[in-house]
Write a protein that holds these residues in place. Sequence first.
Motif, mmCIF file in Angstrom:
data_model
loop_
_atom_site.group_PDB
_atom_site.id
_atom_site.type_symbol
_atom_site.label_atom_id
_atom_site.label_comp_id
_atom_site.label_asym_id
_atom_site.label_seq_id
_atom_site.Cartn_x
_atom_site.Cartn_y
_atom_site.Cartn_z
ATOM 1 N N HIS A 290 1.559 20.165 -16.725
ATOM 2 C CA HIS A 290 2.924 20.120 -15.529
ATOM 3 C C HIS A 290 4.018 21.127 -15.958
ATOM 4 C CE1 HIS A 290 5.502 17.108 -17.516
ATOM 5 N NE2 HIS A 290 4.370 16.897 -17.741
ATOM 6 N N LEU A 291 4.742 21.700 -15.099
ATOM 7 C CA LEU A 291 6.009 22.301 -15.257
ATOM 8 C C LEU A 291 7.042 21.140 -15.063
ATOM 9 C CD1 LEU A 291 5.203 25.390 -12.807
ATOM 10 C CD2 LEU A 291 5.136 25.398 -15.215
ATOM 11 N N SER A 292 8.272 21.712 -15.515
ATOM 12 C CA SER A 292 9.312 21.013 -15.365
ATOM 13 C C SER A 292 9.591 20.461 -13.991
ATOM 14 C CB SER A 292 10.558 21.830 -15.589
ATOM 15 O OG SER A 292 11.750 20.892 -15.334
ATOM 16 N N GLY A 293 9.670 19.044 -13.872
ATOM 17 C CA GLY A 293 9.628 18.432 -12.817
ATOM 18 C C GLY A 293 8.482 18.297 -11.743
ATOM 19 N N GLY A 294 7.331 18.805 -12.418
ATOM 20 C CA GLY A 294 5.970 18.774 -11.681
ATOM 21 C C GLY A 294 5.011 17.582 -11.889
ATOM 22 N N GLU A 295 4.041 17.602 -11.274
ATOM 23 C CA GLU A 295 3.314 16.248 -11.439
ATOM 24 C C GLU A 295 1.678 16.795 -11.792
ATOM 25 O OE1 GLU A 295 2.215 12.718 -8.680
ATOM 26 O OE2 GLU A 295 2.635 14.482 -7.511
ATOM 27 N N SER A 296 1.503 16.381 -13.183
ATOM 28 C CA SER A 296 0.054 16.652 -13.665
ATOM 29 C C SER A 296 -0.841 16.134 -12.734
ATOM 30 C CB SER A 296 0.010 16.184 -14.934
ATOM 31 O OG SER A 296 -0.275 14.747 -14.777
ATOM 32 N N GLY A 297 -2.090 16.842 -12.973
ATOM 33 C CA GLY A 297 -3.319 16.566 -12.122
ATOM 34 C C GLY A 297 -3.603 15.067 -12.368
ATOM 35 N N TYR A 298 -3.620 14.572 -13.392
ATOM 36 C CA TYR A 298 -3.872 13.116 -13.598
ATOM 37 C C TYR A 298 -2.727 12.131 -13.153
ATOM 38 C CZ TYR A 298 -7.515 14.154 -17.083
ATOM 39 O OH TYR A 298 -8.667 14.729 -17.845
ATOM 40 N N GLY A 299 -1.477 12.751 -13.019
ATOM 41 C CA GLY A 299 -0.421 11.619 -12.323
ATOM 42 C C GLY A 299 -0.640 11.787 -10.616
ATOM 43 N N ALA A 300 -0.828 12.922 -10.415
ATOM 44 C CA ALA A 300 -1.251 12.784 -8.768
ATOM 45 C C ALA A 300 -2.450 12.129 -8.372
ATOM 46 C CB ALA A 300 -1.115 14.437 -8.498
ATOM 47 N N GLN A 301 -3.436 12.397 -9.082
ATOM 48 C CA GLN A 301 -4.712 11.735 -8.906
ATOM 49 C C GLN A 301 -4.641 10.199 -8.717
ATOM 50 O OE1 GLN A 301 -8.153 12.000 -11.802
ATOM 51 N NE2 GLN A 301 -8.929 13.119 -10.016
ATOM 52 N N GLU A 302 -3.952 9.702 -9.776
ATOM 53 C CA GLU A 302 -3.671 8.320 -9.943
ATOM 54 C C GLU A 302 -2.907 7.905 -8.758
ATOM 55 O OE1 GLU A 302 -1.502 5.139 -12.935
ATOM 56 O OE2 GLU A 302 -1.899 7.203 -13.945
ATOM 57 N N ARG A 303 -1.998 8.386 -8.376
ATOM 58 C CA ARG A 303 -1.065 8.264 -7.376
ATOM 59 C C ARG A 303 -1.910 8.002 -6.082
ATOM 60 N NH1 ARG A 303 0.995 11.756 -3.832
ATOM 61 N NH2 ARG A 303 1.406 13.538 -5.397
ATOM 62 N N GLY A 304 -2.634 9.041 -5.866
ATOM 63 C CA GLY A 304 -3.530 9.108 -4.548
ATOM 64 C C GLY A 304 -4.548 8.127 -4.730
ATOM 65 N N ILE A 305 -5.285 7.505 -5.799
ATOM 66 C CA ILE A 305 -6.280 6.847 -5.719
ATOM 67 C C ILE A 305 -5.816 5.439 -5.689
ATOM 68 C CG2 ILE A 305 -8.236 5.975 -7.375
ATOM 69 C CD1 ILE A 305 -8.937 8.482 -5.825
ATOM 70 N N LYS A 306 -4.795 5.158 -6.140
ATOM 71 C CA LYS A 306 -4.114 3.947 -6.079
ATOM 72 C C LYS A 306 -4.019 3.400 -4.657
ATOM 73 C CE LYS A 306 -0.370 1.036 -7.329
ATOM 74 N NZ LYS A 306 1.231 0.949 -7.834
ATOM 75 N N SER A 307 -3.324 4.459 -3.796
ATOM 76 C CA SER A 307 -3.220 4.343 -2.243
ATOM 77 C C SER A 307 -4.567 4.381 -1.557
ATOM 78 C CB SER A 307 -2.375 5.517 -1.724
ATOM 79 O OG SER A 307 -1.006 5.155 -2.220
ATOM 80 N N LEU A 308 -5.547 5.163 -1.940
ATOM 81 C CA LEU A 308 -6.572 5.378 -1.193
ATOM 82 C C LEU A 308 -7.476 4.061 -1.563
ATOM 83 C CD1 LEU A 308 -8.907 6.647 0.241
ATOM 84 C CD2 LEU A 308 -9.721 7.607 -1.891
ATOM 85 N N GLU A 309 -7.302 3.479 -2.779
ATOM 86 C CA GLU A 309 -8.087 1.980 -2.918
ATOM 87 C C GLU A 309 -7.635 1.091 -2.264
ATOM 88 O OE1 GLU A 309 -9.219 1.753 -7.153
ATOM 89 O OE2 GLU A 309 -10.709 3.218 -6.606
ATOM 90 N N SER A 310 -6.300 1.027 -2.016
ATOM 91 C CA SER A 310 -5.558 0.177 -1.308
ATOM 92 C C SER A 310 -6.015 0.183 0.294
ATOM 93 C CB SER A 310 -3.964 0.146 -1.367
ATOM 94 O OG SER A 310 -3.393 -0.732 -0.328
ATOM 95 N N ILE A 311 -6.166 1.283 0.893
ATOM 96 C CA ILE A 311 -6.646 1.462 2.217
ATOM 97 C C ILE A 311 -8.152 0.877 2.149
ATOM 98 C CG2 ILE A 311 -7.118 3.454 3.851
ATOM 99 C CD1 ILE A 311 -4.392 2.913 3.593
ATOM 100 N N LEU A 312 -8.978 1.361 1.482
ATOM 101 C CA LEU A 312 -10.290 0.735 1.200
ATOM 102 C C LEU A 312 -10.252 -0.749 1.455
ATOM 103 C CD1 LEU A 312 -11.964 3.408 -1.225
ATOM 104 C CD2 LEU A 312 -12.461 3.308 1.343
ATOM 105 N N ASP A 313 -9.474 -1.260 0.579
ATOM 106 C CA ASP A 313 -9.559 -3.159 0.766
ATOM 107 C C ASP A 313 -8.809 -3.385 1.922
ATOM 108 O OD1 ASP A 313 -10.289 -3.214 -2.007
ATOM 109 O OD2 ASP A 313 -8.358 -3.350 -2.852
ATOM 110 N N SER A 314 -7.997 -2.824 2.590
ATOM 111 C CA SER A 314 -7.238 -3.224 3.492
ATOM 112 C C SER A 314 -7.822 -3.191 4.781
ATOM 113 C CB SER A 314 -5.560 -2.752 3.632
ATOM 114 O OG SER A 314 -4.924 -2.870 2.777
ATOM 115 N N TYR A 315 -8.853 -2.029 4.886
ATOM 116 C CA TYR A 315 -9.507 -1.613 6.147
ATOM 117 C C TYR A 315 -10.990 -1.665 5.897
ATOM 118 C CZ TYR A 315 -4.696 -0.557 7.461
ATOM 119 O OH TYR A 315 -3.062 -0.527 7.557
#
Length: 184
Positions: free
Chosen positions: A103-128
């Motif tokens: 990641h560049l300065s102030g940027g988000e690594s692939g793993y960081g962005a992926q973890e963020r997105g998956i956490k929300s996606l799995e919450s959506i899968l649980d909720s709906y």
Amino acid sequence: MITNIYFVRHAHSTYTPDELNRPLSESGLKDARKVTQLLSEENITHVVSSPYKRAIQTVEGIAKELGLNILIEDDFRERRLADHSVDHFEEVILRYWEDFNFHLSGGESGYGAQERGIKSLESILDSYRGGNIVIGTHGNIMVLMMNYYDPQYHYDFWRNLDMPDIYKLSFEDKKLLEVKRICT
């Protein structure tokens, strides 16, 4: 019980440096109407979107047609590449995909962005669970989430996405069963 996620990569937007409020272009608005037509046949139960205007505008037609509210989910926003403008965008984005820790300065690594997105996606899968959920999002974060379940979704796949583009991901609990492109 099967839950279907319809990832909708936003339509073409008019460039402005204001990422949050960048609107769809005229052609993007026209394409968003096609998204609504395609999704109107999918028995959609919920609509979720990144907070970015272009993502919301791409899925708001289906929400309005079905009388659904759009749930704004901040974690479906696009990956931030840097805290400054990026020269040589193609080279930088390739490096991000080649090394998920990079990641560049102030940027988000692939793993960081992926973890963020998956956490929300799995919450959506649980909720709906059992629903058909539209998620208005962005190409990079969408493919990072798809990559979590199947590594064939990587840089080359991302490069070949359309604006807009729709992918239906079918899950049983949190296990990805199938991915199908819905043509735009």
